[in-house]
Scaffold this motif. Sequence first.
Motif, PDB file in Angstrom:
ATOM      1  N   UNK A  25      -6.118  43.349  17.966  1.00  0.00           N
ATOM      2  CA  UNK A  25      -5.402  44.179  17.518  1.00  0.00           C
ATOM      3  C   UNK A  25      -5.079  44.093  15.996  1.00  0.00           C
ATOM      4  N   UNK A  26      -4.929  42.982  15.745  1.00  0.00           N
ATOM      5  CA  UNK A  26      -4.619  42.898  14.192  1.00  0.00           C
ATOM      6  C   UNK A  26      -6.120  43.215  13.230  1.00  0.00           C
ATOM      7  N   UNK A  27      -7.139  43.159  14.048  1.00  0.00           N
ATOM      8  CA  UNK A  27      -8.256  43.572  13.198  1.00  0.00           C
ATOM      9  C   UNK A  27      -8.565  45.115  13.025  1.00  0.00           C
ATOM     10  N   UNK A  28      -7.892  46.063  13.794  1.00  0.00           N
ATOM     11  CA  UNK A  28      -8.044  47.384  14.301  1.00  0.00           C
ATOM     12  C   UNK A  28      -8.171  48.032  12.862  1.00  0.00           C
ATOM     13  N   UNK A  29      -7.174  48.098  12.053  1.00  0.00           N
ATOM     14  CA  UNK A  29      -7.132  48.865  10.649  1.00  0.00           C
ATOM     15  C   UNK A  29      -6.879  50.052  10.895  1.00  0.00           C
ATOM     16  N   UNK A  30      -6.683  50.832   9.706  1.00  0.00           N
ATOM     17  CA  UNK A  30      -6.339  52.310   9.998  1.00  0.00           C
ATOM     18  C   UNK A  30      -7.435  53.283  10.334  1.00  0.00           C
ATOM     19  N   UNK A  31      -8.595  53.086   9.925  1.00  0.00           N
ATOM     20  CA  UNK A  31      -9.743  53.731  10.315  1.00  0.00           C
ATOM     21  C   UNK A  31     -10.022  53.586  11.795  1.00  0.00           C
ATOM     22  N   UNK A  32      -9.757  52.243  12.444  1.00  0.00           N
ATOM     23  CA  UNK A  32     -10.197  52.023  13.572  1.00  0.00           C
ATOM     24  C   UNK A  32      -9.109  52.702  14.617  1.00  0.00           C
ATOM     25  N   UNK A  33      -7.938  52.625  14.263  1.00  0.00           N
ATOM     26  CA  UNK A  33      -6.770  53.190  14.781  1.00  0.00           C
ATOM     27  C   UNK A  33      -7.052  54.910  15.097  1.00  0.00           C
ATOM     28  N   UNK A  34      -7.455  55.252  13.860  1.00  0.00           N
ATOM     29  CA  UNK A  34      -7.598  56.837  13.854  1.00  0.00           C
ATOM     30  C   UNK A  34      -8.851  57.082  14.870  1.00  0.00           C
ATOM     31  N   UNK A  35      -9.858  56.511  14.843  1.00  0.00           N
ATOM     32  CA  UNK A  35     -10.991  56.776  15.589  1.00  0.00           C
ATOM     33  C   UNK A  35     -10.602  56.406  17.107  1.00  0.00           C
ATOM     34  N   UNK A  36      -9.772  55.546  17.517  1.00  0.00           N
ATOM     35  CA  UNK A  36      -9.134  55.186  18.815  1.00  0.00           C
ATOM     36  C   UNK A  36      -8.467  56.286  19.580  1.00  0.00           C
TER      37      UNK A  36
END
Length: 407
Positions: free
Chosen positions: A308-319
């Motif tokens: 989860x710590x590696x997700x980042x803003x872009x990853x969170x938006x895609x998810x």
Amino acid sequence: MKIAIIGGGAAGCFCAIGAKRRLPEADVTLYEAGPKLLAKVALTGGGRCNLTNSFRDVERLGEVYPRGEQLMRRALRVLSPEATQQWWEAEGVRLTTQEDQCVFPVSQDAMQIVRTLERDLRVAGVRVCLRAPVERIEALADGHFRVREENYDCVVVTVGGCSREKLERLLPEGVAVTPCVPSLFTLKIPDEGLRALMGTVVEQAGLSLAGTKFRAAGTLLLTDWGVSGPATLRLSSYAARHLAENGYAGTLLVNWLDAPEAEAREWIAATAAENPRKQAAGTPPAGITARLWRHILRRAGLRDDLRWAELGAKGAARLAATLSADAYAVAGRARFKEEFVTCGGVDLAGVNINTLESRQYPGLFFAGEALDVDAVTGGFNLQAAWSTAAVVAASLRPASADPGRGK
């Protein structure tokens, strides 16, 4: 008085019984093209026969009757779901209401319903003609109708599941018919990742068709050909004409949480904050299986071993976007088990909504699937059959008895 009823399904049999009980001196003949009555009723509800619904969870009638809402509002005043249940109980059929408000016979046997209606037809004295297809209803100059070389005062059309062309050939000239297309079916999705999840159930998901306003929610079942379950069937009902016109192709958007994207973002942020060192794949949202969650992560372009710590803003938006609008190509439809409901039939503009009599041909009535009325799954289509049949049975009388009929 002579009455012909064309179609030995739920509406036809129920109307014949109601007509004969109300008009015991009438000569009532029921014509069925097949070798037996009520063939579809015997299969409905997986052979258990979902007779009706309590309607307890229905907030707006249009939610369950995408076509024919106004007509059904009036028909339900003549025979409500409660009155329907009372009718069947009086006929000796004990009923039970499930948690989803679907009403079944306690026996869980559709053949009990078939046998009950067949018995009532015999006792009432209805003449039943099997293997007797009716090709054409001829409207005579004196106000009568000719059916299979016999003249009748009134004719009731209850046939369903046929094409517009066949219905137009059957009816007298000028009766308007809307195109008949399937309205309850599953969707074929040629996505191998989704098909690999065959058997997975999501208790509450949202479905929509990209570029349209068609939306549905409920239980979603993933199958080896695509998607099924109540949510899919409800969407297919709402979008029946649109899908038919577009060759059953389009883009299906799956909202896995049945929640706005903002809520998905909030869940992602909260989960990431609480579990920074855990792998995202090990922390699925409530209601999402581990296998499905890994599929969703891959659809969002995320690694299975991502923390989860590696997700980042872009990853969170895609998810978040994938959770709320996961897009799949639709490549056709499949029938829902052995049941078949059609959207389309006799145009309601040409029907007296209070009696279901043709405005053009007094003495010609319509009930059940012959009308452009259909519903989502859950007992609502059979309720439409019982209620519209009851309206017609209560309205039958010779044309000569009321010159203003059909207006």
